[in-house]
Enzyme design. Structure first.
Site, PDB file in Angstrom:
ATOM      1  N   CYS A   2      53.740 -18.651  18.344  1.00 37.36           N
ATOM      2  CA  CYS A   2      54.725 -19.511  19.083  1.00 37.36           C
ATOM      3  C   CYS A   2      55.768 -20.898  18.920  1.00 37.36           C
ATOM      4  O   CYS A   2      54.811 -20.852  17.859  1.00 37.36           O
ATOM      5  CB  CYS A   2      54.899 -20.444  20.587  1.00 37.36           C
ATOM      6  SG  CYS A   2      54.297 -19.065  22.177  1.00 37.36           S
ATOM      7  N   ARG A  27      55.203 -16.360  13.910  1.00 35.07           N
ATOM      8  CA  ARG A  27      54.248 -17.290  14.813  1.00 35.07           C
ATOM      9  C   ARG A  27      54.121 -16.455  16.583  1.00 35.07           C
ATOM     10  O   ARG A  27      53.263 -16.914  16.726  1.00 35.07           O
ATOM     11  CB  ARG A  27      55.398 -18.625  15.174  1.00 35.07           C
ATOM     12  CG  ARG A  27      54.811 -19.632  13.813  1.00 35.07           C
ATOM     13  CD  ARG A  27      55.675 -21.421  14.055  1.00 35.07           C
ATOM     14  NE  ARG A  27      54.742 -21.535  15.060  1.00 35.07           N
ATOM     15  CZ  ARG A  27      53.285 -22.865  14.504  1.00 35.07           C
ATOM     16  NH1 ARG A  27      53.664 -22.217  13.009  1.00 35.07           N
ATOM     17  NH2 ARG A  27      53.056 -22.672  15.889  1.00 35.07           N
ATOM     18  N   TRP A  74      54.200 -15.757  21.716  1.00 33.35           N
ATOM     19  CA  TRP A  74      52.831 -14.864  21.532  1.00 33.35           C
ATOM     20  C   TRP A  74      52.771 -14.991  22.441  1.00 33.35           C
ATOM     21  O   TRP A  74      51.997 -16.807  22.676  1.00 33.35           O
ATOM     22  CB  TRP A  74      52.408 -14.779  20.144  1.00 33.35           C
ATOM     23  CG  TRP A  74      51.031 -14.897  20.086  1.00 33.35           C
ATOM     24  CD1 TRP A  74      51.187 -13.186  18.780  1.00 33.35           C
ATOM     25  CD2 TRP A  74      49.563 -14.613  20.022  1.00 33.35           C
ATOM     26  NE1 TRP A  74      49.646 -13.268  18.892  1.00 33.35           N
ATOM     27  CE2 TRP A  74      48.909 -13.939  19.422  1.00 33.35           C
ATOM     28  CE3 TRP A  74      49.202 -16.186  20.762  1.00 33.35           C
ATOM     29  CZ2 TRP A  74      47.275 -14.203  19.850  1.00 33.35           C
ATOM     30  CZ3 TRP A  74      47.679 -16.246  20.468  1.00 33.35           C
ATOM     31  CH2 TRP A  74      47.102 -14.371  20.148  1.00 33.35           C
ATOM     32  N   ASN A 100      54.972 -24.447  23.066  1.00 32.72           N
ATOM     33  CA  ASN A 100      54.130 -24.068  22.320  1.00 32.72           C
ATOM     34  C   ASN A 100      52.572 -25.076  22.324  1.00 32.72           C
ATOM     35  O   ASN A 100      52.566 -26.123  22.024  1.00 32.72           O
ATOM     36  CB  ASN A 100      53.847 -24.101  21.048  1.00 32.72           C
ATOM     37  CG  ASN A 100      53.504 -23.884  19.571  1.00 32.72           C
ATOM     38  OD1 ASN A 100      52.609 -23.012  19.533  1.00 32.72           O
ATOM     39  ND2 ASN A 100      53.190 -24.223  18.747  1.00 32.72           N
ATOM     40  N   GLY A 101      51.662 -23.747  22.497  1.00 32.90           N
ATOM     41  CA  GLY A 101      50.604 -24.444  22.718  1.00 32.90           C
ATOM     42  C   GLY A 101      50.378 -24.247  24.222  1.00 32.90           C
ATOM     43  O   GLY A 101      50.449 -22.942  25.020  1.00 32.90           O
ATOM     44  N   GLU A 481      37.159 -10.555   3.502  1.00 32.17           N
ATOM     45  CA  GLU A 481      37.925 -10.260   3.397  1.00 32.17           C
ATOM     46  C   GLU A 481      39.082  -9.073   3.260  1.00 32.17           C
ATOM     47  O   GLU A 481      40.138  -8.491   4.089  1.00 32.17           O
ATOM     48  CB  GLU A 481      39.023 -10.411   2.267  1.00 32.17           C
ATOM     49  CG  GLU A 481      40.259 -11.415   1.771  1.00 32.17           C
ATOM     50  CD  GLU A 481      41.260 -11.655   3.492  1.00 32.17           C
ATOM     51  OE1 GLU A 481      40.439 -11.864   4.064  1.00 32.17           O
ATOM     52  OE2 GLU A 481      42.586 -11.701   3.455  1.00 32.17           O
ATOM     53  N   LYS A 485      42.049  -7.494   6.463  1.00 35.03           N
ATOM     54  CA  LYS A 485      43.384  -6.932   5.268  1.00 35.03           C
ATOM     55  C   LYS A 485      43.529  -5.744   6.164  1.00 35.03           C
ATOM     56  O   LYS A 485      44.553  -5.301   6.580  1.00 35.03           O
ATOM     57  CB  LYS A 485      43.359  -7.370   3.941  1.00 35.03           C
ATOM     58  CG  LYS A 485      44.914  -7.798   3.474  1.00 35.03           C
ATOM     59  CD  LYS A 485      44.881  -9.399   3.943  1.00 35.03           C
ATOM     60  CE  LYS A 485      44.232  -9.832   5.011  1.00 35.03           C
ATOM     61  NZ  LYS A 485      44.280 -12.050   5.431  1.00 35.03           N
ATOM     62  N   GLU A 488      43.269  -4.957   9.772  1.00 36.87           N
ATOM     63  CA  GLU A 488      45.133  -6.179  10.029  1.00 36.87           C
ATOM     64  C   GLU A 488      46.429  -5.444  10.147  1.00 36.87           C
ATOM     65  O   GLU A 488      47.185  -5.471  10.875  1.00 36.87           O
ATOM     66  CB  GLU A 488      45.155  -7.162   9.476  1.00 36.87           C
ATOM     67  CG  GLU A 488      44.889  -8.569  10.187  1.00 36.87           C
ATOM     68  CD  GLU A 488      45.421 -10.104   9.029  1.00 36.87           C
ATOM     69  OE1 GLU A 488      44.715  -9.692   8.069  1.00 36.87           O
ATOM     70  OE2 GLU A 488      46.044 -11.074   9.040  1.00 36.87           O
ATOM     71  N   HIS A 504      20.633  -1.406   7.237  1.00 43.27           N
ATOM     72  CA  HIS A 504      20.186  -2.219   7.910  1.00 43.27           C
ATOM     73  C   HIS A 504      20.418  -1.831   9.869  1.00 43.27           C
ATOM     74  O   HIS A 504      20.691  -2.463  10.796  1.00 43.27           O
ATOM     75  CB  HIS A 504      19.538  -3.742   8.327  1.00 43.27           C
ATOM     76  CG  HIS A 504      18.948  -3.760   6.955  1.00 43.27           C
ATOM     77  ND1 HIS A 504      17.723  -4.025   6.937  1.00 43.27           N
ATOM     78  CD2 HIS A 504      19.551  -4.995   5.924  1.00 43.27           C
ATOM     79  CE1 HIS A 504      17.386  -4.547   5.600  1.00 43.27           C
ATOM     80  NE2 HIS A 504      18.134  -5.010   5.285  1.00 43.27           N
ATOM     81  N   LYS A 602      50.604 -15.684  13.185  1.00 43.96           N
ATOM     82  CA  LYS A 602      50.379 -16.799  11.322  1.00 43.96           C
ATOM     83  C   LYS A 602      49.399 -17.842  11.965  1.00 43.96           C
ATOM     84  O   LYS A 602      48.556 -17.568  10.818  1.00 43.96           O
ATOM     85  CB  LYS A 602      51.458 -16.980  10.738  1.00 43.96           C
ATOM     86  CG  LYS A 602      51.299 -17.747   8.966  1.00 43.96           C
ATOM     87  CD  LYS A 602      51.792 -16.907   8.521  1.00 43.96           C
ATOM     88  CE  LYS A 602      50.925 -17.049   6.842  1.00 43.96           C
ATOM     89  NZ  LYS A 602      50.139 -16.139   6.865  1.00 43.96           N
TER      90      LYS A 602
HETATM   91  C1  F6R Z   1      44.306 -12.766   8.151  1.00 41.05           C
HETATM   92  C2  F6R Z   1      44.834 -14.959   8.209  1.00 41.05           C
HETATM   93  C3  F6R Z   1      43.937 -15.465   9.524  1.00 41.05           C
HETATM   94  C4  F6R Z   1      44.128 -16.672   8.718  1.00 41.05           C
HETATM   95  C5  F6R Z   1      43.458 -17.009  10.147  1.00 41.05           C
HETATM   96  C6  F6R Z   1      43.630 -19.073  10.208  1.00 41.05           C
HETATM   97  O1  F6R Z   1      45.581 -12.504   7.061  1.00 41.05           O
HETATM   98  O2  F6R Z   1      46.101 -15.301   8.032  1.00 41.05           O
HETATM   99  O3  F6R Z   1      43.299 -14.650  10.047  1.00 41.05           O
HETATM  100  O4  F6R Z   1      43.151 -16.686   8.219  1.00 41.05           O
HETATM  101  O5  F6R Z   1      44.137 -17.557  11.578  1.00 41.05           O
HETATM  102  O6  F6R Z   1      44.535 -19.860   9.542  1.00 41.05           O
HETATM  103  P1  F6R Z   1      44.708 -20.925   9.020  1.00 41.05           P
HETATM  104  O7  F6R Z   1      43.801 -20.827   7.920  1.00 41.05           O
HETATM  105  O8  F6R Z   1      46.164 -21.713   8.960  1.00 41.05           O
HETATM  106  O9  F6R Z   1      44.289 -22.066   9.722  1.00 41.05           O
END
Ligand code: F6R
Length: 607
Positions: A2, A27, A74, A100-101, A481, A485, A488, A504, A602
């Site tokens: 949000c 967001r 969101w 937001n929250g 990672e 990615k 995602e 395992h 994000k």
């Molecule tokens: C993945 C991604 C998320 C953030 C996670 C933490 O591409 O962006 O997994 O890494 O939500 O966010 P921050 O780093 O802002 O605490």
């Protein structure tokens, strides 16, 4: 998670509010709305879907006003429908609120307000706020008093902006969720937003609003008061991010732009931080700053967690006890800490609620805390004892790319400083690692210009049984990672494993339709090659990412994605860039929503 935005100006602000929302769309993007003060009344326009649809409808309907708030959502409470979209209003339609929250006591408040005759239209937690304000106004409170009284009733984390009919301005407050004020003296405008990029194209002068502050923006400027009602004098700061940083610059996607920005971001991350004598120079942390640290706990989520695991591996290699914890778990099952425990929150946004809850828990229990973050003025930066900035610039793509590389670069510097302070002497690798770090931006540039990831993505766009990513040492967090990615942005199944773990259990899933991406760093490669043989003998094609001089790897895999040969501690950063490109190109071929993947946001400001 949000985004809220608001603007007050001399002219119509609807386009500005909508532009501010577009800039915050990363967001959340499942529904959106705006409210304006139109004469003495409040007008609201909201709908499911993207902000582009909202803008088109606002233009069709000729929505106007010199005072406006906006919201991009969101979903947490309730589906992404028009009814659940913000702003929410009271019974009479004279109060509009964007939030937001999460308001944790919303059920109790809703029951109380319903009993008093208030009617609700949505399933959201937010809707109690306009009704609380309405209730307070009915007792004769001024708009400011009513807003403050309503906010006092809220539990949980929130940033809230409200329009109240008859009140020339926007009232806002925050507790636990971000809220920044933008000051455009020349243009006679004031902005409020969840994040700076919202108004960066209009002003770079920013005031960071503190928890509990109540802020009013109006045609005459802004006022801020503390939680107990005293006027608060908060200075405006000029942010160094330029509006161009937050633009797409001809790239098809922000993600691709940000992948390509990694050399420049890395330059900034390390600039001035390696002293002439080859030691680490983190200005706020002179040598000896961490001499009384006995153990390091990293806290982080998602991609930042992978950067934290990377740093943990390096610290352990240097003889410093280190652990990496999921931000969402640490506060739930807290390990013992004391004043010799350094707790490092790694968080791009500095606003991730899970990480913040854990950071606070550690601080309350006596640990020393440090935030490693991209956002100056973020909650993590302000709440931790100290902050270290990664200087990556704004990252708009929901999938983190350049911030991972910059986090790792800064954490490499931190680990060398910690190793020297905690063990009493620099690590054996320090000089070689710092020298390699200085050359990392150009090595990343080479990966970007020579990568064969696109061709490879075309061949492996189908992987009916998912993809596995494996690695050892610092290659392990890179495998995690890479898989994150991939899932995602492609929406295809992918898992990351420590290379030795496959046998395992997960090996049972490996078939000729399970491409395996193996990360080699130049350390423990022989063992990783053994694991590669285990999957190849089950028919799985293996793509190896390794230094260009690694002939033994090139000969032991089906496809080879080379990176420049660098120190093994940094090889993971280069391998990760190749994996970013593989994910990007597969997602592009599958025509996915790369910058705004489904169901994601994000900045995740709820636990
Ligand atoms: C993945 C991604 C998320 C953030 C996670 C933490 O591409 O962006 O997994 O890494 O939500 O966010 P921050 O780093 O802002 O605490």
């Amino acid at each position: 998670m949000c985004g809220i935005t608001a603007c007050v100006g001399d002219d119509d602000v609807v386009e500005t509010v909508l532009a501010g929302l577009e800039n915050l769309e990363y967001r959340g993007y499942d529904s959106a709305g705006i409210a304006t003060l139109d004469g003495d009344g409040v007008s609201v326009l909201k709908r499911g879907g993207r902000i582009g649809d909202l803008s088109a409808e606002a233009a069709d309907r000729g929505i106007a006003g010199r005072i406006g708030i906006g919201h991009t959502r969101w979903s947490t409470h309730g589906a992404p429908t028009r009814e659940n979209a913000h702003p929410h209003t009271d019974c009479a339609g004279g109060v509009a609120v964007a939030h937001n929250g999460i308001i944790e006591n919303h059920a109790d408040l809703r029951a109380e307000l319903s009993a008093a005759g208030h009617e609700f239209d949505s399933e959201t937690d937010t809707e109690v706020v306009p009704h609380l304000i309405e209730e307070a106004l009915a007792t004769g409170d001024s708009p400011e008093e009513a807003f403050r009284r309503a906010a006092d009733r809220l539990e949980g984390s929130y940033a809230v902006a409200a329009l109240i009919a008859g009140h020339e301005g926007v009232l806002a407050t925050r507790r636990g969720s971000p809220l920044v004020l933008g000051v455009d003296e020349e243009g006679g405008r004031r902005f409020l937003a969840s994040d700076v990029p919202s108004f960066l194209e209009f002003t770079s002068r920013v005031v960071y609003i503190e928890d509990g502050d109540v802020v009013r923006i109006g045609p005459d400027g802004h006022e801020i008061a503390t939680a107990d009602g005293r006027p608060a004098d908060r200075d405006a700061e000029t942010v160094s991010w330029s509006p161009e940083d937050a633009e797409r610059d001809g790239y098809d996607h922000y993600m691709l732009k940000e992948i390509n920005e990694q050399p420049a971001a890395l330059e900034r991350a390390i600039r001035g931080r390696i002293a002439d004598d080859g030691s680490v120079d983190l200005a706020d942390f002179p040598s000896g700053s961490f001499a009384d640290v006995s153990e390091v706990h990293f806290l982080a989520c998602g991609t930042s967690y992978h950067a934290a695991v990377y740093a943990r591996q390096l610290l352990r290699d240097r003889g410093v006890p280190a652990h990496a914890f999921s931000g969402g778990e640490y506060a739930t099952t807290p390990p013992p800490v004391d004043e010799e425990t350094l707790v490092v929150a790694v968080t791009q946004s500095g606003e991730t609620a899970d990480t913040l809850a854990s950071l606070r828990s550690a601080g309350r229990r006596g640990a020393r805390t440090l935030a490693v973050t991209n956002v100056v003025g973020s909650t993590a930066a302000r709440e931790a004892d100290d902050a270290l900035f990664i200087r990556a610039g704004p990252e708009i793509g929901v999938a983190a790319t350049k911030t991972f590389s910059s986090q790792v670069a800064v954490l490499v510097l931190l680990t060398e400083l910690l190793a020297a302070d905690v063990t009493g002497s620099p690590s054996d690798d320090r000089d070689a690692v710092l020298e390699a770090l200085g050359r990392l931006p150009s090595a990343v540039g080479t990966v970007l210009s020579e990568s064969g990831a696109r061709l490879l993505a075309r061949r492996y766009v189908d992987g009916d049984d998912g993809r596995f990513f494996i690695g050892r040492g610092v290659g392990y967090p890179v495998a995690l990672e890479g898989a994150l990615k991939f899932k995602e942005i492609t929406y295809e199944h992918a898992e990351g494993f420590a290379a030795g773990e496959l046998k395992h259990g997960p090996l049972a899933l490996v078939t000729p339709n399970t491409p395996v991406l193996a990360v080699f760093t130049g350390r423990h490669d022989g063992k990783t090659l053994n694991n590669v043989q285990e999957v190849r003998s089950r028919g799985a094609p293996v793509i190896g990412v390794a230094g260009e001089g690694s002939d033994h790897v090139a000969n032991g895999v089906d496809e080879f994605l080379p990176v420049p040969d660098v120190h093994p501690d940094l090889a993971g950063v280069l391998a990760n860039v190749q994996l970013q490109l593989v994910s990007y190109h597969v997602a592009d071929m599958l025509d996915r929503s790369i910058d705004k993947p489904r169901n994601l946001a994000k900045s995740v400001t709820v636990e």
